[in-house]
Scaffold this active site. Structure first.
Site, PDB file in Angstrom:
ATOM      1  N   ASN A 192       0.863  -1.179   0.000  1.00 20.15           N
ATOM      2  CA  ASN A 192       0.000   0.000   0.000  1.00 20.15           C
ATOM      3  C   ASN A 192       0.898   1.227   0.000  1.00 20.15           C
ATOM      4  O   ASN A 192       1.924   1.262   0.688  1.00 20.15           O
ATOM      5  CB  ASN A 192      -0.907   0.028   1.227  1.00 20.15           C
ATOM      6  CG  ASN A 192      -1.732   1.314   1.314  1.00 20.15           C
ATOM      7  OD1 ASN A 192      -1.244   2.360   1.735  1.00 20.15           O
ATOM      8  ND2 ASN A 192      -2.993   1.227   0.931  1.00 20.15           N
ATOM      9  N   VAL A 204      -4.990   0.014  -2.757  1.00 20.97           N
ATOM     10  CA  VAL A 204      -5.458   1.274  -2.170  1.00 20.97           C
ATOM     11  C   VAL A 204      -6.570   0.950  -1.194  1.00 20.97           C
ATOM     12  O   VAL A 204      -7.412   0.078  -1.459  1.00 20.97           O
ATOM     13  CB  VAL A 204      -5.972   2.234  -3.266  1.00 20.97           C
ATOM     14  CG1 VAL A 204      -6.491   3.530  -2.645  1.00 20.97           C
ATOM     15  CG2 VAL A 204      -4.869   2.543  -4.266  1.00 20.97           C
ATOM     16  N   GLU A 205      -6.600   1.647  -0.051  1.00 21.30           N
ATOM     17  CA  GLU A 205      -7.578   1.325   0.979  1.00 21.30           C
ATOM     18  C   GLU A 205      -9.018   1.465   0.507  1.00 21.30           C
ATOM     19  O   GLU A 205      -9.922   0.844   1.070  1.00 21.30           O
ATOM     20  CB  GLU A 205      -7.348   2.186   2.226  1.00 21.30           C
ATOM     21  CG  GLU A 205      -7.255   3.661   1.993  1.00 21.30           C
ATOM     22  CD  GLU A 205      -5.817   4.145   1.842  1.00 21.30           C
ATOM     23  OE1 GLU A 205      -5.490   5.198   2.405  1.00 21.30           O
ATOM     24  OE2 GLU A 205      -5.017   3.473   1.144  1.00 21.30           O
ATOM     25  N   ALA A 206      -9.243   2.267  -0.535  1.00 20.49           N
ATOM     26  CA  ALA A 206     -10.599   2.419  -1.060  1.00 20.49           C
ATOM     27  C   ALA A 206     -11.094   1.153  -1.748  1.00 20.49           C
ATOM     28  O   ALA A 206     -12.286   1.034  -2.045  1.00 20.49           O
ATOM     29  CB  ALA A 206     -10.658   3.586  -2.038  1.00 20.49           C
ATOM     30  N   GLY A 207     -10.184   0.200  -2.034  1.00 21.54           N
ATOM     31  CA  GLY A 207     -10.617  -1.077  -2.600  1.00 21.54           C
ATOM     32  C   GLY A 207      -9.856  -1.559  -3.810  1.00 21.54           C
ATOM     33  O   GLY A 207     -10.065  -2.684  -4.268  1.00 21.54           O
TER      34      GLY A 207
END
Length: 502
Positions: A304, A330-333
């Site tokens: 990440n 990415v943490e959004a998916g």
């Protein structure tokens, strides 16, 4: 059964005192028309008021006149629960003025709380947040004197410490999709992320609230069932906004309409609005840091990369030809491809898959990442990192705590000083042309976003890469690991610190 209505009619479904779930990631997938209509209705009628905005990843557009800042500044929203504040200057100002309640918690925790709300759970239990600012033994999630609600408690289960987060009762949801079909099913084909739209709709529906979805178009064509993000049975109101402002319009390389090959990254990134290609003509600190940090990549890694200086790691990974052999997330998916830079952060260029945010954080919390590259505002002598606040300026924690909580190797990417730093590089030698006025490595920091104690207990490897040297985390705190050619260790490193360095 859902109804198609105007934005003004839709926000009329919201009642005074409602807790509204906002399904957005900063400006991405943000239901802009609903925020504007809510602010205008409140200015005209004084209702609905005393609202709470619950938004895992923030809802701002970097100006008080844009997106979710509008109803907050207008006075309709008096309480905000989120992880990210930097894109919401109105919320930041009113929090500082003690005019609203504001609570900041880790992004992954809030995402999982949304899913827990869908399941009817009153609490969400996690180790994420222990020994950092959100821990009630340190600061707690409230950001001002007005924010006194006890949303986080320390609990002990099986002899181990956890944090118990109170799950919200969501009365309404503001969601943005792309298309509504004849049955009210919502698809997201033009959106780069889905965030946690389904869980949010489920939670609101189970609580007897109103699910309001903004879309771009109405279609009589039915898509494949797997492409439906929210089934029509959960939708109360649909607002059709065919004229999408350019700044919120779909970008084909972010929505996946164009799948970008790793060899073409520089070309397509250059087409993104706000993307700055190449080096800063006056300062190359970020490039020095990005290049050195990228040397910590290993083929086969799943990683990440954070926003800001860490974005350079992705740039150099691309230039080094490593993108085909590593997987960026990415943490959004997003899984695969390269994280989009700057104002597009949260989207992915050339992703292989985009999942719901809570699912991504399942992977992060479980230790699935091999490495992460994160920014840092301040670092103390023991290796603790502050990334969420500087004095009374709260930018928010975002996904930082979840990402660093269980990742095997953590590489913090930051300059040694700030405000005025200018560096140059020639033939591998680094020169400090002008020293920054503010030290970033200091004995005392403003807040704790990353706990060195936790990392040492977890056996994580932690590095701190700057434009002049590299530190590593040890049980005794920071240890100087590398000094770059051209840097004087005594005057340009040790002489600038207010503590003794190993």
């Amino acid at each position: 059964m859902y109804q198609i209505m105007t934005a003004e009619e839709a926000v009329g479904l919201v009642r005074d005192g409602d807790v509204i779930g906002i399904n957005s990631f900063l400006a991405l997938a943000n239901p802009f028309a609903l925020h504007t209509a809510l602010a205008e209705r409140f200015r005209k009628t004084g209702h609905p008021g005393k609202l709470t905005y619950f938004a895992s990843a923030g809802f701002g557009g970097w100006a008080e006149t844009k997106l979710g800042d509008q109803p907050v500044v207008a006075g309709a929203v008096t309480k905000v629960v989120t992880s990210h504040l930097k894109s919401m200057p109105g919320v930041m100002r009113l929090t500082k003025e003690n005019a609203i309640e504001c609570y900041c918690m880790p992004l992954g925790v809030l995402s999982h709380m949304t899913r827990a709300a869908a399941a009817g759970h009153p609490f969400y239990i996690s180790k994420v947040g222990l020994n950092i600012f959100v821990d009630p033994r340190i600061d707690g999630p409230g950001l001002n004197e007005r924010s006194r609600e006890e949303l986080v408690k320390l609990v002990e289960i099986g002899g181990e410490e956890y944090l118990s987060y109170r799950v919200p009762k969501l009365n309404a949801a503001f969601i943005r999709g792309t298309t509504v079909d004849g049955s009210g099913n919502i698809s997201f084909e033009n959106e780069p992320v889905t965030v946690d739209a389904l869980s949010m709709a489920q939670a609101v529906r189970a609580n007897g609230g109103k699910v309001i979805v903004q879309v771009e178009r109405v279609s009589n064509t039915y898509t494949r069932p797997r492409n439906v993000i929210i089934p029509g049975a959960l939708v109360d109101a649909v607002v059709v906004c065919e004229d999408v402002p350019e700044e919120y319009r779909a970008v084909p390389i972010l929505s996946g309409d164009i799948h970008v090959h790793p060899r073409h990254m520089d070309y397509w990134l250059g087409k993104l609005r706000g993307y700055a290609k190449g080096r800063d003509a006056e300062d190359c600190s970020a490039d020095i840091i990005g290049l050195r940090a990228a040397q910590e990549l290993r083929r086969g890694d799943i990683i990440n990369i954070g926003i800001g200086i860490p974005e350079k790691v992705g740039t150099y990974a691309s230039r080094m030809g490593m993108l085909p052999d590593i997987t960026l997330t990415v943490e959004a998916g997003g899984f695969g491809g390269l994280p989009a830079p700057g104002g597009h952060f949260g989207a992915t260029v050339g992703s292989d898959m985009v999942c719901d945010m809570a699912t991504q954080f399942d992977f992060y919390d479980g230790g699935g990442l091999d490495a992460c590259f994160m920014g840092a505002a301040e670092v103390d002598r023991m290796g603790n990192v502050n990334s969420h606040c500087l004095g009374e300026l709260y930018s928010g924690i975002g996904g930082f705590a979840n990402i660093t909580g269980a990742t095997k190797k953590i590489v913090f990417c930051c300059t040694f000083t700030a405000k005025g730093l200018k560096t140059a590089e020639q033939d591998g030698r680094i020169g400090i042309l002008h020293e920054g006025r503010i030290p970033k490595f200091k004995k005392q920091i403003s807040g704790i976003s990353f706990s060195a104690k936790n990392a040492l207990q977890n056996g994580q490897k932690v590095l701190y890469v700057t434009e002049r040297c590299v530190f590593e985390l040890t049980p005794d705190g920071l240890k100087l690991k590398e000094v770059y050619d051209g840097i004087d260790e005594k005057t340009q490193i040790r002489g600038l610190l207010d503590f003794e360095l190993q």
